[in-house]
Design a protein around this motif. Structure first.
Motif, short mmCIF file in Angstrom:
data_model
loop_
_atom_site.label_atom_id
_atom_site.label_comp_id
_atom_site.label_asym_id
_atom_site.label_seq_id
_atom_site.Cartn_x
_atom_site.Cartn_y
_atom_site.Cartn_z
N ALA A 172 0.95 -0.95 0.28
CA ALA A 172 -0.23 0.20 -0.09
C ALA A 172 1.27 0.89 -0.05
O ALA A 172 0.23 2.28 -0.83
CB ALA A 172 -0.50 -0.01 0.83
N ALA A 173 1.76 1.09 0.80
CA ALA A 173 2.72 2.55 0.56
C ALA A 173 3.55 2.66 -0.55
O ALA A 173 3.48 3.60 -1.42
CB ALA A 173 3.70 2.43 1.92
N LEU A 174 3.90 1.76 -1.08
CA LEU A 174 4.26 1.38 -2.44
C LEU A 174 3.65 2.60 -3.52
O LEU A 174 4.16 2.74 -4.36
CB LEU A 174 4.98 0.71 -2.82
CG LEU A 174 6.70 -0.81 -2.83
CD1 LEU A 174 6.79 -1.64 -2.15
CD2 LEU A 174 8.10 0.70 -2.65
N LYS A 175 2.53 2.14 -3.29
CA LYS A 175 1.31 2.41 -4.54
C LYS A 175 1.29 4.24 -4.57
O LYS A 175 1.11 4.43 -5.40
CB LYS A 175 -0.35 1.62 -4.10
CG LYS A 175 -0.59 2.37 -5.45
CD LYS A 175 -2.29 1.61 -4.78
CE LYS A 175 -3.73 2.12 -5.64
NZ LYS A 175 -4.32 1.30 -5.66
N HIS A 176 1.56 4.50 -2.62
CA HIS A 176 1.92 6.05 -3.33
C HIS A 176 3.17 6.46 -2.70
O HIS A 176 3.60 7.39 -2.12
CB HIS A 176 0.92 6.31 -1.72
CG HIS A 176 -0.63 5.87 -1.99
ND1 HIS A 176 -1.75 6.40 -2.42
CD2 HIS A 176 -1.03 4.46 -1.69
CE1 HIS A 176 -2.71 5.81 -3.18
NE2 HIS A 176 -2.55 4.74 -1.98
N ASP A 177 4.23 6.14 -3.33
CA ASP A 177 5.19 6.66 -3.33
C ASP A 177 6.28 6.58 -1.75
O ASP A 177 6.87 8.27 -1.86
CB ASP A 177 5.76 7.46 -3.81
CG ASP A 177 7.25 8.40 -5.42
OD1 ASP A 177 7.56 7.48 -5.28
OD2 ASP A 177 7.40 9.19 -4.91
N CYS A 178 5.96 5.46 -0.83
CA CYS A 178 6.61 6.01 0.14
C CYS A 178 6.65 4.34 0.69
O CYS A 178 7.01 3.66 -0.57
CB CYS A 178 5.90 6.58 0.86
SG CYS A 178 4.41 5.78 1.30
N PHE A 179 7.68 3.84 1.60
CA PHE A 179 7.74 2.78 2.72
C PHE A 179 7.05 3.04 3.92
O PHE A 179 7.49 3.83 4.31
CB PHE A 179 9.56 2.98 2.16
CG PHE A 179 10.60 2.85 0.68
CD1 PHE A 179 9.94 2.65 0.12
CD2 PHE A 179 11.88 2.76 1.30
CE1 PHE A 179 10.63 2.52 -0.66
CE2 PHE A 179 12.38 2.67 0.33
CZ PHE A 179 12.52 2.63 -0.67
N ALA A 180 7.11 1.60 4.08
CA ALA A 180 6.59 1.00 4.96
C ALA A 180 7.61 0.19 6.09
O ALA A 180 8.25 -0.56 5.18
CB ALA A 180 5.45 0.19 5.24
N THR A 181 7.61 1.11 6.87
CA THR A 181 9.41 0.28 7.51
C THR A 181 8.52 0.11 8.81
O THR A 181 7.96 0.53 9.44
CB THR A 181 10.45 1.10 7.93
OG1 THR A 181 11.22 0.55 8.86
CG2 THR A 181 10.19 2.65 8.74
N PHE A 182 8.95 -1.41 9.36
CA PHE A 182 8.98 -2.35 10.64
C PHE A 182 9.75 -1.91 11.65
O PHE A 182 9.90 -2.76 12.61
CB PHE A 182 8.55 -3.33 10.26
CG PHE A 182 7.19 -3.06 9.08
CD1 PHE A 182 5.70 -3.41 10.14
CD2 PHE A 182 7.05 -3.35 8.33
CE1 PHE A 182 4.06 -2.94 9.25
CE2 PHE A 182 5.82 -3.70 7.55
CZ PHE A 182 4.91 -3.21 7.77
N MET A 183 11.03 -1.40 11.05
CA MET A 183 12.02 -1.61 11.75
C MET A 183 11.96 -0.94 13.02
O MET A 183 10.78 -0.38 13.22
CB MET A 183 13.48 -0.17 11.47
CG MET A 183 14.30 -1.13 10.15
SD MET A 183 14.91 0.27 9.45
CE MET A 183 15.89 0.86 10.82
N ALA A 184 12.13 -1.25 14.35
CA ALA A 184 11.76 -1.18 15.24
C ALA A 184 12.30 0.95 16.24
O ALA A 184 12.13 1.15 16.80
CB ALA A 184 13.50 -2.25 17.30
N LYS A 185 13.55 1.31 14.89
CA LYS A 185 14.01 2.79 15.75
C LYS A 185 14.53 3.05 14.40
O LYS A 185 15.26 3.06 14.13
CB LYS A 185 14.85 2.32 16.59
CG LYS A 185 16.10 4.21 16.88
CD LYS A 185 14.66 4.89 17.55
CE LYS A 185 14.84 5.84 18.54
NZ LYS A 185 14.16 6.23 19.73
N PRO A 186 13.25 3.45 13.50
CA PRO A 186 13.93 3.97 12.41
C PRO A 186 14.39 5.60 11.78
O PRO A 186 14.98 5.68 11.33
CB PRO A 186 12.97 3.68 11.21
CG PRO A 186 11.29 3.88 12.48
CD PRO A 186 12.33 3.62 13.33
N ILE A 187 13.68 6.24 13.08
CA ILE A 187 14.26 7.39 12.74
C ILE A 187 15.11 8.50 13.90
O ILE A 187 14.45 7.85 15.09
CB ILE A 187 13.21 8.52 12.71
CG1 ILE A 187 12.74 7.76 10.80
CG2 ILE A 187 13.22 9.77 12.41
CD1 ILE A 187 10.89 8.94 10.79
#
Length: 450
Positions: A237-252
């Motif tokens: 769903a995210a890729l369809k809208h030109d973004c990524f979904a991440t399930f990293m524990a601490k991405p930012i």
């Protein structure tokens, strides 16, 4: 009987509206990545199983191979993978009619492969069933929607919202924030409906672009299957809208981490919640389950926090527990007792990160509770107040966590010694690989100063 008579109603409805072109035969490896084969529909209808080498369970997240094959050497013998038709579901993002089906792994003698994550969870559930108990779980999934990032050296940034500004952080439960990435959420809802998954709710969490999806409570294996499927669904769903979904524990950096909180209850043979007594009060079993989590969860951290990044989430005062205290309606404790009616009394484990393999996470958490029930472990005194003030009881690194896991005789016996052996070998290789990477922090502060 046709195989189509054995699949869920949502999959049947999908096939009525779409000509079946392909079936994806999938199985989760140790990280929870979908491995398998795409099979033309005509061939799928003629086969009862397919083969993959057992080495898929020896792979690290980087694609390297752990020396975990045992005394016979790295021969990569084929496993027999048999479909569980109850898991059949659409792949609604595919251009042609496509079903996904989760498979179970057996060796060539018909014995379940002990280090297959779904088999590990089934092993733990069967231990409960042998006692006349039925475990019930409800996972909560936190994740980030972020800008497309194709350069690993570049910091991850929140996705761009509809306002043209990056998604705002520190706006927990804001409906405006949810609306900011409404098109992605709309597709998540649509994909979930087509796949037959029931979402209990979606909320904005505290991080920039961070969302939480709650799932309805139910059978542990079924719910782990859904989390496994949901990760792919959300990414698509995210890729369809030109973004990524991440399930990293601490991405930012500077933003809260992402957890997979797991709610637990246990039902007896008469359908009664064993955490609640005849008068509506809390039972010994309720306290024993908490005691099991407190005593054995330190050894299970390596399973529920499986990567070096996982330990960046365990920071005091950063919306993640670093303790094994238990409290009532207290989100600073690692073990929380939510407000509920007596019949729905449950125990929430707030320690797992969203980067976990859902089968292994739920298995490990249930294993700790099982040991508490069997050994009648009493918990510490209930924590009152902010538990961030308590001492940290979580391993500070993956290496330390694996040391505890390797020493945990009882926990390893419940999860299966063969699984524990393979898991430790693969994770130690990953940690070794990580130590070979020089970080930007090291280059910035050590290059000219030491």
């Amino acid at each position: 009987m046709s195989w189509t008579d054995k699949i869920p109603a949502a999959a049947t409805a999908y096939l009525e509206a779409n000509r079946l072109d392909e079936v994806e035969c999938v199985i989760a490896d140790l990280p929870g990545i979908a491995r398998g084969k795409a099979v033309p529909a005509g061939k799928w209808e003629k086969q009862t199983h397919f083969h993959l080498p057992n080495s898929i369970f020896f792979q690290t997240i980087t694609g390297d191979w752990g020396e975990a094959s045992g005394p016979d050497g790295f021969l990569e013998p084929d496993m027999i993978l048999k479909p569980d038709l109850s898991t059949a579901t659409a792949a609604p993002w595919a251009a042609d009619g496509t079903l996904q089906v989760i498979h179970d792994a057996y060796d060539q003698k018909g014995k379940p492969v002990a280090f297959s994550p779904r088999n590990v969870l089934r092993r733990v559930v069967d231990l409960y069933k042998a006692e006349g108990w039925t475990p019930v779980v409800a996972p909560e999934m936190e994740f980030y929607l972020v800008g497309r990032n194709i350069d690993p050296a570049k910091a991850i940034e929140p996705m761009m919202g509809r306002t043209g500004r990056p998604a705002a952080g520190r706006q927990a439960y804001s409906m405006t924030a949810v609306d900011d990435y409404g098109p992605v959420i709309d597709d998540i809802y649509e994909y979930a409906e087509i796949q037959g998954f029931e979402i209990d709710g979606i909320a904005q969490e505290g991080g920039a672009g961070q969302l939480e999806i709650n799932l309805r409570h139910g059978d542990p294996i079924k719910l782990a299957d859904e989390v496994f499927y949901f990760k792919r669904l959300i990414r698509e769903a995210a890729l369809k809208h030109d973004c990524f979904a991440t399930f990293m524990a601490k991405p930012i950096e500077g933003e809260p981490g992402s957890a997979m909180h797991v709610h637990h209850s246990v039902i007896d043979a008469k359908g009664r919640n064993i955490f609640t007594g005849p008068g509506g009060g809390e039972t010994d079993a309720f306290f024993h389950f908490i005691g099991g989590l407190q005593e054995h969860m330190p050894s299970a951290i390596a399973v529920i926090a499986p990567y070096v990044n996982s330990y960046r989430r365990y920071v005091p005062d950063s919306a993640a527990p670093v303790n094994l205290e238990w409290g009532r309606d207290n989100r600073t404790t690692g073990i929380r007792i939510p407000i509920s009616d007596p019949g729905a009394r449950r125990i929430e484990n707030r320690l797992p990160g969203m980067d976990c393999n859902p089968y292994l996470c739920i298995a490990a958490s249930l294993a700790c509770g099982y040991l508490g029930l069997k050994n009648e472990i009493r918990p510490d005194k209930r924590w009152v107040g902010e538990a961030y003030e308590s001492e940290s009881e979580i391993a500070g690194s993956l290496s330390d966590a694996l040391d505890l896991f390797d020493e945990a005789t009882e926990l390893r016996a419940v999860l299966g010694e063969d699984f524990a052996r393979v898991y430790s070998i693969v994770k130690r290789l990953e940690y070794k690989e990580f130590l070979q990477v020089i970080s930007p922090w090291e280059r910035e502060h050590l290059l000219l100063n030491v």
